[in-house]
Write an enzyme that holds these catalytic residues in place. Structure first.
Site, PDB file in Angstrom:
ATOM      1  N   ALA A  75       6.830   8.270   6.726  1.00  0.00           N
ATOM      2  CA  ALA A  75       8.011   7.512   7.148  1.00  0.00           C
ATOM      3  C   ALA A  75       8.014   7.394   8.658  1.00  0.00           C
ATOM      4  O   ALA A  75       7.495   8.254   9.370  1.00  0.00           O
ATOM      5  CB  ALA A  75       9.294   8.191   6.669  1.00  0.00           C
ATOM      6  N   VAL A  76       8.629   6.317   9.121  1.00  0.00           N
ATOM      7  CA  VAL A  76       8.834   6.068  10.545  1.00  0.00           C
ATOM      8  C   VAL A  76      10.329   5.848  10.726  1.00  0.00           C
ATOM      9  O   VAL A  76      10.968   5.156   9.930  1.00  0.00           O
ATOM     10  CB  VAL A  76       8.022   4.848  11.022  1.00  0.00           C
ATOM     11  CG1 VAL A  76       8.350   4.492  12.467  1.00  0.00           C
ATOM     12  CG2 VAL A  76       6.527   5.107  10.850  1.00  0.00           C
ATOM     13  N   GLU A 108       1.029   6.760  -4.197  1.00  0.00           N
ATOM     14  CA  GLU A 108       1.934   6.087  -5.130  1.00  0.00           C
ATOM     15  C   GLU A 108       3.058   5.477  -4.320  1.00  0.00           C
ATOM     16  O   GLU A 108       3.545   6.081  -3.366  1.00  0.00           O
ATOM     17  CB  GLU A 108       2.539   7.093  -6.126  1.00  0.00           C
ATOM     18  CG  GLU A 108       1.532   7.666  -7.078  1.00  0.00           C
ATOM     19  CD  GLU A 108       1.763   9.148  -7.320  1.00  0.00           C
ATOM     20  OE1 GLU A 108       2.599   9.753  -6.631  1.00  0.00           O
ATOM     21  OE2 GLU A 108       1.067   9.701  -8.171  1.00  0.00           O
ATOM     22  N   ASN A 113       8.933  -1.691  -3.394  1.00  0.00           N
ATOM     23  CA  ASN A 113       8.835  -1.467  -1.952  1.00  0.00           C
ATOM     24  C   ASN A 113       7.815  -2.435  -1.348  1.00  0.00           C
ATOM     25  O   ASN A 113       6.698  -2.056  -0.987  1.00  0.00           O
ATOM     26  CB  ASN A 113       8.474  -0.009  -1.668  1.00  0.00           C
ATOM     27  CG  ASN A 113       8.618   0.357  -0.210  1.00  0.00           C
ATOM     28  OD1 ASN A 113       8.705  -0.503   0.655  1.00  0.00           O
ATOM     29  ND2 ASN A 113       8.625   1.654   0.064  1.00  0.00           N
ATOM     30  N   TYR A 120       0.100  -1.242   2.922  1.00  0.00           N
ATOM     31  CA  TYR A 120      -1.066  -0.578   2.334  1.00  0.00           C
ATOM     32  C   TYR A 120      -2.175  -1.571   1.990  1.00  0.00           C
ATOM     33  O   TYR A 120      -3.347  -1.296   2.216  1.00  0.00           O
ATOM     34  CB  TYR A 120      -0.660   0.253   1.116  1.00  0.00           C
ATOM     35  CG  TYR A 120       0.213   1.426   1.486  1.00  0.00           C
ATOM     36  CD1 TYR A 120      -0.170   2.326   2.480  1.00  0.00           C
ATOM     37  CD2 TYR A 120       1.433   1.641   0.861  1.00  0.00           C
ATOM     38  CE1 TYR A 120       0.636   3.394   2.837  1.00  0.00           C
ATOM     39  CE2 TYR A 120       2.237   2.711   1.206  1.00  0.00           C
ATOM     40  CZ  TYR A 120       1.840   3.586   2.198  1.00  0.00           C
ATOM     41  OH  TYR A 120       2.627   4.641   2.549  1.00  0.00           O
TER      42      TYR A 120
END
Length: 162
Positions: A75-76, A108, A113, A120
């Site tokens: 996460a950012v 995963e 999302n 990705y």
């Protein structure tokens, strides 16, 4: 921005970023501590250099088993997204994993999302299969993705954007 291995005093900042990121896996602080102290675990943090003291703005958590690794969580902080931080964390993680002999990274991600899926795919990951009803609250499928990081494999597209 600097990417480095996490230290024990980073867990509160990592946890805070996770809480601001509902799409990230929601772990307890002790889960990060356990992974960081597992010989096969790697947690990296991204620090904002302009702040005094430097402030953690993102993290990536990996776990390796023999020659395969899993990106367990990343996460950012919302105010720092879309600045190449996730790409830098992923690139540094892959480099560290390759140095340990990993040949593939899997992950995963929730099927809904779309920003993460786009990221990705742009980094070279490919869809392997779908796990039906993997997530709860809300129930949702997981997209299982993989990236070949073996020598001679397809090089990841992880350079930071200009």
């Amino acid at each position: 921005m600097t990417v480095r291995a996490c230290a024990d005093d980073d867990f509160a900042a990592i946890y805070e970023i996770q809480l601001q990121s509902p799409q990230a896996a929601q772990w307890q602080q002790r889960d990060y501590f356990q992974l960081a102290h597992d010989p096969l675990g790697t947690i990296l943090v991204a620090e904002e250099n302009g702040a005094h003291p430097p402030r953690i703005v993102g993290f990536a958590a990996f776990h390796r088993v023999i020659d395969e690794a899993e990106l367990r969580n990343m996460a950012v902080a919302p105010l720092h997204q879309r600045k190449g931080i996730a790409r830098a964390l992923l690139a540094a993680g892959i480099s560290a994993l390759q140095a340990c002999g990993a040949r593939r990274v899997i992950l995963e991600v929730r099927a809904s999302n779309q920003p993460a899926l786009g990221f990705y795919y742009s980094a070279g990951f490919r869809l392997v299969y779908t796990r039906r009803d993997y997530y709860h609250a809300p129930a949702e499928d997981a997209q299982v993705m993989a990236l070949d990081i073996s020598p001679g494999g397809t090089p990841p597209a992880l350079s930071a954007p200009p």
